[in-house]
Design a protein around this motif. Structure first.
Motif, mmCIF file in Angstrom:
data_model
loop_
_atom_site.group_PDB
_atom_site.id
_atom_site.type_symbol
_atom_site.label_atom_id
_atom_site.label_comp_id
_atom_site.label_asym_id
_atom_site.label_seq_id
_atom_site.Cartn_x
_atom_site.Cartn_y
_atom_site.Cartn_z
ATOM 1 N N THR A 68 34.407 31.800 38.316
ATOM 2 C CA THR A 68 33.760 33.670 37.898
ATOM 3 C C THR A 68 34.515 34.341 36.589
ATOM 4 N N THR A 177 35.367 44.278 35.775
ATOM 5 C CA THR A 177 34.794 43.266 37.001
ATOM 6 C C THR A 177 33.721 44.317 37.868
ATOM 7 N N LEU A 179 30.599 44.576 41.162
ATOM 8 C CA LEU A 179 30.282 43.630 42.120
ATOM 9 C C LEU A 179 28.741 44.807 42.440
ATOM 10 N N MET A 285 29.285 38.867 41.953
ATOM 11 C CA MET A 285 30.936 39.864 41.344
ATOM 12 C C MET A 285 31.176 38.829 39.944
ATOM 13 N N THR A 287 32.515 39.530 35.466
ATOM 14 C CA THR A 287 33.877 39.752 35.065
ATOM 15 C C THR A 287 34.189 39.778 33.745
#
Length: 352
Positions: A68, A177, A179, A285, A287
């Motif tokens: 991620t 970030t 989501l 997610m 980021t």
């Protein structure tokens, strides 16, 4: 520090304008009960609260973080373990069937590792955003516009949002970030569903995106899809209409799901599902945090006390279709973020 508990303008009939007597002042939802906090809370609890399988979860977490986060290096002086950080958190309404990316949750977070505290400022998604260099629009509409533009400009939507909100909030934002809704559904499913008490019958259908909300009042065990229906429900378009719901009521339901999921993580099924929950967050997610920095953040704040997290919702006047935010509240929120980064305790330990 303390959390605030406030509401937002009703969303069940957004075409109506205020009466001639003037607009009504509405309260903003508590950031502590938002969709994004729900997911981040479950992440922390799942990773750090299941001591019996800690090694397994740490292995899962490392793998997810490495996939991620970015591969960039973090200088020792910039580590979250020693440096206060500010970041933008966006919760989008993205679902594969709709393809939309409206940022319905918009939070600016300042964290200080020395004080082991954080301040979270929540901005109304319908804020009338007006600033030099940007066309006036609702605040939640900018992220999808930046996503479209990034193919030509080469500048990521996360970077554009970070630049814009840095100017707006008068603090340098280090990271962004994002989501989405699918993460919520996957986390609930990974933890084996959730037990809640549905407060009223709910019925709404939308063939365009496959929405089929059909919930009955009373105790229910909900899977991820139904749990999302429960927290999203606003109004009914069914032949037999059910009672509409405003954002304050939706926030209460989000809070109920939060507490129920916390209970789930304490059970064996919750512990065993924690790895899948972490993986689902990674899949939903994005980021610009470096993988190394994510690990630094967890190391620095894993034991942060809820009493040391201040949630500051910025309120305003609802004049369809915008929220005109209160300048004095916005200025107080900006100062609270600056104080957090500077390590200055807020008066009497309270978020003002």
């Amino acid at each position: 520090m303390s959390s605030y508990n406030k509401g937002l303008p009703p969303r069940d009939d957004r075409s109506r304008r205020p009466s001639a007597k003037g607009s009504k002042k509405h309260k903003k939802r508590s950031g502590g009960k938002s969709f994004f906090k729900l997911l981040m809370t479950i992440l922390i609890i799942a990773v750090l609260g299941a001591g019996g399988v800690g090694g397994y979860l740490l292995l899962t977490l490392n793998d997810t973080i490495n996939k991620t986060g970015t591969s960039g290096k973090v200088a020792p002086e910039n580590s979250a373990k020693v440096k206060p950080l500010a970041m933008l958190l966006l919760g989008t309404d993205y679902r594969p069937k709709t393809g939309t990316h409206l940022s319905d949750v918009i939070m600016v977070v300042a964290m200080n590792p020395k004080t082991k505290s954080a301040t979270i400022v929540s901005l109304p998604r319908d804020t009338r955003f007006q600033m030099k260099g940007y066309k006036t629009n609702k605040l939640n509409a900018f992220y999808p516009k930046f996503l479209v533009a990034e193919k030509k400009s080469g500048i990521s939507a996360k970077q554009e949002m970070k630049t814009m909100l840095s100017k707006y909030m008068d603090i340098p934002l280090d990271y962004t970030t994002v989501l989405n809704f699918q993460g919520f559904r996957d986390v609930v499913d990974a933890l084996g569903g959730v037990d809640v008490t549905v407060d009223a019958d709910m019925c709404y259908k939308d063939n365009a995106d496959g929405t089929n909300i059909d919930l009955k009042k009373g105790p229910q065990h909900l899977n991820g899809e139904k749990a999302l229906d429960f927290v999203r429900y606003r109004k009914s378009n069914c032949k037999t209409k059910t009672k509409p719901s405003n954002d304050f009521e939706r926030n209460q339901r989000q809070n109920e799901v939060l507490h129920a999921l916390i209970d789930q993580t304490k059970s064996l099924n919750g512990v065993m599902g924690a790895g899948k929950a972490i993986e689902s967050l990674g899949d939903n997610m994005t980021t610009d945090l470096e993988a190394e920095q994510i690990k630094n953040v967890i190391a620095a704040y894993w034991n942060i006390s809820k009493e040391n997290v201040a949630f500051i919702p910025v309120t305003g006047e609802w004049k369809s279709p915008y929220v005109y935010i209160d300048d004095s509240e916005l200025n107080k929120a900006k100062q609270a973020l600056k104080d957090e980064l500077a390590g200055i305790p807020q008066a009497n330990g309270q978020a003002e």
